[in-house]
Scaffold this motif. Structure first.
Motif, short mmCIF file in Angstrom:
data_model
loop_
_atom_site.label_atom_id
_atom_site.label_comp_id
_atom_site.label_asym_id
_atom_site.label_seq_id
_atom_site.Cartn_x
_atom_site.Cartn_y
_atom_site.Cartn_z
N PRO A 63 -18.36 6.28 46.94
CA PRO A 63 -19.55 6.06 47.77
C PRO A 63 -19.79 4.57 48.03
CG PRO A 63 -20.20 6.56 45.53
CD PRO A 63 -18.71 6.75 45.59
N LYS A 64 -20.29 4.28 49.21
CA LYS A 64 -20.66 2.92 49.59
C LYS A 64 -22.07 2.96 50.16
CE LYS A 64 -17.11 0.76 48.34
NZ LYS A 64 -17.29 -0.01 47.14
N PRO A 65 -22.84 1.88 50.05
CA PRO A 65 -24.20 1.88 50.60
C PRO A 65 -24.19 2.19 52.09
CG PRO A 65 -23.87 -0.04 49.22
CD PRO A 65 -22.53 0.62 49.36
N ARG A 66 -25.10 3.08 52.52
CA ARG A 66 -25.19 3.43 53.93
C ARG A 66 -26.59 3.89 54.27
NH1 ARG A 66 -22.89 9.27 54.99
NH2 ARG A 66 -23.21 10.25 52.97
N ASP A 67 -26.86 3.98 55.54
CA ASP A 67 -28.17 4.36 56.06
C ASP A 67 -28.11 5.82 56.49
OD1 ASP A 67 -30.70 4.36 57.07
OD2 ASP A 67 -30.19 3.28 58.91
N PHE A 68 -28.98 6.67 55.92
CA PHE A 68 -28.98 8.09 56.22
C PHE A 68 -29.94 8.45 57.35
CE2 PHE A 68 -27.32 8.10 51.92
CZ PHE A 68 -26.29 9.01 52.01
N SER A 69 -30.70 7.48 57.85
CA SER A 69 -31.69 7.79 58.87
C SER A 69 -31.00 8.08 60.20
CB SER A 69 -32.67 6.64 59.04
OG SER A 69 -32.01 5.50 59.53
N TYR A 70 -31.68 8.88 61.00
CA TYR A 70 -31.18 9.19 62.33
C TYR A 70 -32.37 9.31 63.27
CZ TYR A 70 -32.32 13.98 60.87
OH TYR A 70 -32.96 15.09 60.40
N PRO A 71 -32.16 9.06 64.56
CA PRO A 71 -33.29 9.11 65.49
C PRO A 71 -33.73 10.55 65.74
CG PRO A 71 -31.26 8.66 66.68
CD PRO A 71 -30.92 8.64 65.22
N LEU A 72 -35.01 10.73 65.99
CA LEU A 72 -35.57 12.03 66.30
C LEU A 72 -36.30 11.92 67.63
CD1 LEU A 72 -35.75 14.79 64.83
CD2 LEU A 72 -38.01 14.11 64.09
N GLN A 73 -36.16 12.92 68.48
CA GLN A 73 -36.77 12.87 69.81
C GLN A 73 -38.29 12.78 69.70
OE1 GLN A 73 -34.72 15.23 68.72
NE2 GLN A 73 -33.19 15.78 70.23
N LYS A 74 -38.89 12.09 70.68
CA LYS A 74 -40.33 11.90 70.66
C LYS A 74 -41.07 13.22 70.72
CE LYS A 74 -41.14 7.33 72.54
NZ LYS A 74 -41.64 6.55 73.68
N ASN A 75 -40.58 14.17 71.53
CA ASN A 75 -41.30 15.43 71.65
C ASN A 75 -41.24 16.23 70.35
OD1 ASN A 75 -38.59 16.00 71.94
ND2 ASN A 75 -38.92 17.70 73.35
N VAL A 76 -40.17 16.12 69.59
CA VAL A 76 -40.07 16.80 68.30
C VAL A 76 -41.04 16.17 67.30
CG1 VAL A 76 -38.53 17.36 66.37
CG2 VAL A 76 -37.69 17.49 68.71
N ARG A 77 -41.10 14.83 67.29
CA ARG A 77 -42.04 14.14 66.41
C ARG A 77 -43.48 14.49 66.77
NH1 ARG A 77 -40.08 7.98 66.13
NH2 ARG A 77 -42.01 7.83 64.99
N ARG A 78 -43.77 14.52 68.08
CA ARG A 78 -45.12 14.84 68.55
C ARG A 78 -45.49 16.28 68.17
NH1 ARG A 78 -44.48 13.92 73.97
NH2 ARG A 78 -44.42 11.71 73.55
N ASN A 79 -44.55 17.21 68.33
CA ASN A 79 -44.82 18.61 67.97
C ASN A 79 -45.02 18.76 66.47
OD1 ASN A 79 -44.72 19.47 70.60
ND2 ASN A 79 -42.58 20.05 70.53
N GLY A 80 -44.28 18.01 65.66
CA GLY A 80 -44.46 18.06 64.22
C GLY A 80 -45.84 17.58 63.80
N LEU A 81 -46.28 16.48 64.42
CA LEU A 81 -47.62 15.96 64.12
C LEU A 81 -48.68 16.95 64.57
CD1 LEU A 81 -49.37 13.61 63.12
CD2 LEU A 81 -49.26 12.67 65.44
N ARG A 82 -48.49 17.55 65.75
CA ARG A 82 -49.43 18.53 66.26
C ARG A 82 -49.53 19.73 65.32
NH1 ARG A 82 -47.33 19.85 71.43
NH2 ARG A 82 -48.36 17.97 72.17
N SER A 83 -48.38 20.18 64.82
CA SER A 83 -48.35 21.32 63.90
C SER A 83 -49.06 20.99 62.59
CB SER A 83 -46.90 21.71 63.63
OG SER A 83 -46.82 22.65 62.61
N ALA A 84 -48.83 19.79 62.06
CA ALA A 84 -49.48 19.39 60.81
C ALA A 84 -50.99 19.29 60.99
CB ALA A 84 -48.92 18.06 60.33
N LEU A 85 -51.44 18.70 62.10
CA LEU A 85 -52.88 18.57 62.34
C LEU A 85 -53.52 19.94 62.57
CD1 LEU A 85 -53.00 15.39 64.59
CD2 LEU A 85 -53.56 15.59 62.17
N THR A 86 -52.82 20.84 63.24
CA THR A 86 -53.34 22.18 63.48
C THR A 86 -53.54 22.94 62.17
OG1 THR A 86 -52.24 22.25 65.62
CG2 THR A 86 -52.95 24.34 64.72
N SER A 87 -52.56 22.83 61.26
CA SER A 87 -52.69 23.53 59.98
C SER A 87 -53.82 22.93 59.14
CB SER A 87 -51.37 23.50 59.21
OG SER A 87 -51.06 22.20 58.82
#
Length: 151
Positions: free
Chosen positions: A56-80
């Protein structure tokens, strides 16, 4: 959730390969004439104390997520949160003093009875309304998160 966990990963696992172990690169014995198997240097992976092959070598596991998916996730969390009765919507945040320090944010939260807060800076024409001083003061608190409405 998978995206948040992936972005949170440190990615610091590391091991030494054959070029990084503290041995010389000298060939241990001649290639031919000894009647034994051919070997290279002591740092090779098949020797005790040698480097790790494909470790193993140090690496970045992050990846971009579409704005509409992020927005829908926030909407879902606020709704619950709203459905369970744990969401309070506050139109404006006005603090008494002009300075708007971290202590002012803490005092306002205590007065309202909030343990934690998510502050969404939103206006229909997408113009920032939150003052930079409020954002800076609340950034220092671990139970207050300020973010844009797109997640």
């Amino acid at each position: 959730v998978k995206w948040q966990l992936a972005c949170r990963r440190a990615g610091t696992a590391s091991s030494k390969d054959r070029t990084e172990v503290a041995y010389s690169g000298r060939k241990l014995r001649p290639q031919k004439g000894q009647g034994r198997a051919r070997v290279g240097d002591r740092g090779a992976p098949h020797f005790r104390g040698g480097g790790r092959a494909h470790g193993p070598k140090p690496r970045d596991f992050s990846y971009p997520l579409q704005k509409n998916v992020r927005r829908n996730g926030l909407r879902s969390a606020l709704t619950s949160k709203y459905a369970s009765g744990r969401l309070w919507i506050v139109q404006t945040v006005e603090l008494e003093r002009r300075t708007q320090g971290t202590g002012d944010v803490v005092n306002a939260m205590v007065r309202q009875g909030f343990e934690s807060a998510l502050v969404l800076d939103w206006k229909p024409d997408a113009e920032r309304r939150m003052s930079p001083r409020f954002e800076q003061a609340s950034h220092k608190l671990e139970n207050v998160v300020t973010m844009q409405p797109d997640g």
